[in-house]
Design a protein around this motif. Structure first.
Motif, short mmCIF file in Angstrom:
data_model
loop_
_atom_site.label_atom_id
_atom_site.label_comp_id
_atom_site.label_asym_id
_atom_site.label_seq_id
_atom_site.Cartn_x
_atom_site.Cartn_y
_atom_site.Cartn_z
N LYS A 50 0.85 -1.19 0.00
CA LYS A 50 0.00 0.00 0.00
C LYS A 50 0.88 1.23 0.00
O LYS A 50 1.97 1.24 0.58
CB LYS A 50 -0.93 0.02 1.22
CG LYS A 50 -2.01 -1.04 1.18
CD LYS A 50 -2.96 -0.89 2.36
CE LYS A 50 -4.09 -1.91 2.29
NZ LYS A 50 -5.05 -1.76 3.41
N VAL A 51 0.40 2.28 -0.65
CA VAL A 51 1.16 3.53 -0.74
C VAL A 51 1.02 4.30 0.56
O VAL A 51 -0.03 4.26 1.22
CB VAL A 51 0.68 4.37 -1.95
CG1 VAL A 51 -0.74 4.87 -1.74
CG2 VAL A 51 1.63 5.52 -2.21
N ASP A 52 2.10 5.00 0.91
CA ASP A 52 2.10 5.83 2.12
C ASP A 52 2.89 7.09 1.81
O ASP A 52 3.99 7.03 1.24
CB ASP A 52 2.73 5.08 3.29
CG ASP A 52 2.69 5.90 4.57
OD1 ASP A 52 1.61 5.99 5.18
OD2 ASP A 52 3.74 6.46 4.94
N ALA A 53 2.34 8.25 2.17
CA ALA A 53 2.97 9.52 1.81
C ALA A 53 4.32 9.70 2.49
O ALA A 53 5.23 10.33 1.93
CB ALA A 53 2.05 10.68 2.18
N ARG A 54 4.50 9.14 3.68
CA ARG A 54 5.73 9.36 4.42
C ARG A 54 6.78 8.29 4.11
O ARG A 54 7.96 8.58 4.02
CB ARG A 54 5.44 9.39 5.92
CG ARG A 54 4.62 10.60 6.37
CD ARG A 54 4.18 10.46 7.80
NE ARG A 54 3.29 9.30 7.98
CZ ARG A 54 2.79 8.93 9.15
NH1 ARG A 54 3.10 9.62 10.24
NH2 ARG A 54 1.99 7.89 9.25
N ARG A 55 6.33 7.04 3.95
CA ARG A 55 7.29 5.94 3.75
C ARG A 55 7.23 5.34 2.34
O ARG A 55 7.75 4.26 2.11
CB ARG A 55 7.03 4.85 4.79
CG ARG A 55 7.32 5.28 6.21
CD ARG A 55 7.14 4.12 7.16
NE ARG A 55 5.75 3.68 7.22
CZ ARG A 55 5.34 2.54 7.80
NH1 ARG A 55 6.25 1.73 8.33
NH2 ARG A 55 4.08 2.22 7.84
N PHE A 258 5.20 5.72 -11.10
CA PHE A 258 6.48 5.67 -10.40
C PHE A 258 7.03 7.08 -10.19
O PHE A 258 7.71 7.34 -9.20
CB PHE A 258 7.48 4.82 -11.19
CG PHE A 258 7.28 3.35 -11.02
CD1 PHE A 258 7.68 2.70 -9.86
CD2 PHE A 258 6.67 2.59 -12.02
CE1 PHE A 258 7.49 1.34 -9.69
CE2 PHE A 258 6.47 1.23 -11.85
CZ PHE A 258 6.88 0.61 -10.69
N GLN A 259 6.75 7.97 -11.13
CA GLN A 259 7.20 9.35 -10.98
C GLN A 259 6.49 10.03 -9.82
O GLN A 259 7.06 10.92 -9.16
CB GLN A 259 6.94 10.12 -12.28
CG GLN A 259 7.73 11.39 -12.44
CD GLN A 259 7.54 12.02 -13.80
OE1 GLN A 259 6.48 11.90 -14.41
NE2 GLN A 259 8.56 12.70 -14.29
N LEU A 260 5.26 9.59 -9.53
CA LEU A 260 4.51 10.13 -8.39
C LEU A 260 4.83 9.39 -7.09
O LEU A 260 4.16 9.61 -6.08
CB LEU A 260 3.00 10.02 -8.68
CG LEU A 260 2.47 10.88 -9.83
CD1 LEU A 260 1.02 10.54 -10.11
CD2 LEU A 260 2.62 12.36 -9.51
N ASN A 261 5.83 8.50 -7.14
CA ASN A 261 6.24 7.69 -5.99
C ASN A 261 5.16 6.72 -5.53
O ASN A 261 5.18 6.25 -4.38
CB ASN A 261 6.66 8.58 -4.81
CG ASN A 261 8.00 9.25 -5.05
OD1 ASN A 261 8.88 8.70 -5.72
ND2 ASN A 261 8.16 10.45 -4.52
N ASN A 262 4.21 6.42 -6.40
CA ASN A 262 3.19 5.42 -6.09
C ASN A 262 3.67 4.08 -6.63
O ASN A 262 3.15 3.54 -7.61
CB ASN A 262 1.85 5.81 -6.70
CG ASN A 262 0.70 5.00 -6.13
OD1 ASN A 262 0.90 3.98 -5.47
ND2 ASN A 262 -0.53 5.43 -6.38
N TRP A 263 4.69 3.51 -5.98
CA TRP A 263 5.31 2.28 -6.46
C TRP A 263 4.35 1.09 -6.44
O TRP A 263 4.34 0.31 -7.40
CB TRP A 263 6.56 1.98 -5.63
CG TRP A 263 7.73 2.83 -5.99
CD1 TRP A 263 7.74 4.18 -6.17
CD2 TRP A 263 9.05 2.38 -6.24
NE1 TRP A 263 8.99 4.61 -6.50
CE2 TRP A 263 9.83 3.53 -6.55
CE3 TRP A 263 9.68 1.14 -6.22
CZ2 TRP A 263 11.18 3.46 -6.84
CZ3 TRP A 263 11.03 1.07 -6.51
CH2 TRP A 263 11.76 2.21 -6.82
N ALA A 267 3.48 -0.74 -9.87
CA ALA A 267 3.85 -2.14 -10.07
C ALA A 267 2.65 -2.97 -10.51
O ALA A 267 2.77 -3.84 -11.39
CB ALA A 267 4.44 -2.71 -8.78
N SER A 268 1.48 -2.70 -9.93
CA SER A 268 0.29 -3.46 -10.33
C SER A 268 -0.11 -3.13 -11.77
O SER A 268 -0.49 -4.03 -12.53
CB SER A 268 -0.87 -3.14 -9.38
OG SER A 268 -1.25 -1.77 -9.47
N VAL A 269 0.01 -1.87 -12.17
CA VAL A 269 -0.30 -1.50 -13.56
C VAL A 269 0.68 -2.19 -14.51
O VAL A 269 0.29 -2.67 -15.58
CB VAL A 269 -0.24 0.03 -13.73
CG1 VAL A 269 -0.42 0.41 -15.19
CG2 VAL A 269 -1.30 0.71 -12.89
#
Length: 294
Positions: A50-55, A258-263, A267-269
């Motif tokens: 899951k994405v997290d703004a801090r980590r 990935f540019q938005l740091n939503n790894w 990855a799922s896309v």
């Protein structure tokens, strides 16, 4: 005595053959595992986080990213657009490449090598450079619009840039040499006497193509279509430069996440794209082979 000698020769030969095969494929196998399979395995694991703004992401195991993709009409629309563009480009490349490949394979001209080099030449130019060339042609003040306005066919510039048609034209220009070279190498391996025999038995050009040339060149057609379809599905530079920010395909979408740091979601896309590409190419391969076996 002879049997014993033969058995001893075979027992001595097998370890050497196995050792030689292992030595030959070993470096490539290690490189593929280390450079492709291992990163893909790590990326696949990230797709369940899951994405997290801090980590950046939280280590967990959830299908939320895949549910988000398939439940959002925007993302499924991007996938549908990618499939449509890749399929259209593949069909057009096959229709344009097959006649050219046949001429290259059957020509007896001394300039045959020159013709093949002309097909290969575009591969020496990067995709971004070729897309920039299309931009100078398709732009509102580009060569095409200016020429049509000067001869009076149109009074205002046509909107060609940042459309699906511009993207399809750019991808076809990139993929067509791969299709032609793949088909040409296979058609060259087909004995010309087979075609002449079909003509001598009363078959016309269309019948000869449908009953003789098409089944025999099927391996090249499958290889060429699979290659061009995969390249079309994963195109990045051409959709970005010719399609603009509003035209979305899966390749730019993956990079954007990935540019938005939503790894995790990126990855799922990426795995949705890879699964769709491999699944459709495998299904098409099986269907075509079954059709021509009958």
């Amino acid at each position: 005595m002879a049997t014993t000698a033969a058995a001893q020769f075979q027992s001595d030969e097998k370890p050497t053959s196995v050792l030689s095969a292992t030595t030959l494929i070993g470096p490539a196998t290690v490189f593929v595992v280390a450079g492709l399979l291992l990163p893909l395995a790590i990326l696949f694991r990230y797709s369940f986080d899951k994405v997290d703004a801090r980590r950046i992401m939280i280590d967990t195991f959830s299908f939320d990213n895949y549910v988000k993709f398939f439940s959002d009409p925007y993302y499924t629309g991007v996938l549908a657009t990618t499939l449509r563009v890749a399929a259209l480009c593949t069909v057009i490349c096959l229709a344009m490449g097959l006649p050219l490949a046949y001429v290259l394979a059957r020509t007896q001209s001394r300039y045959k090598n020159v013709l093949i080099m002309l097909v290969v030449l575009p591969l020496f130019v990067g995709n971004a450079v070729r897309a920039a060339g299309w931009m100078t042609l398709f732009g509102s003040k580009g060569f095409l619009n200016v020429t049509l306005m000067q001869i009076g066919i149109i009074t205002q510039p046509m909107q060609i840039m940042f459309t699906e048609g511009a993207v399809i034209a750019g991808i076809i220009a990139v993929n067509l040499p791969y299709m032609v070279l793949t088909l040409q190498s296979v058609i060259e391996g087909i004995n010309r006497n087979v075609e002449e025999a079909a003509f001598s038995l009363g078959a016309g050009p269309a019948t000869m193509f449908r009953r003789v040339l098409l089944p025999l060149s099927l391996p090249g057609i499958l290889a060429g279509t699979i290659l061009t379809f995969i390249l079309g599905m994963n195109a990045y530079a051409t959709p970005v430069l010719l399609g603009g920010p509003k035209f979305k395909m899966m390749g730019p979408l993956v990079y954007g996440q990935f540019q938005l740091n939503n790894w995790p979601f990126g990855a799922s896309v990426a795995f949705v794209l890879m699964t769709a590409t491999l699944g459709l190419t495998a299904a098409a391969n099986i269907l075509v082979q079954r059709r021509f076996r009958r």
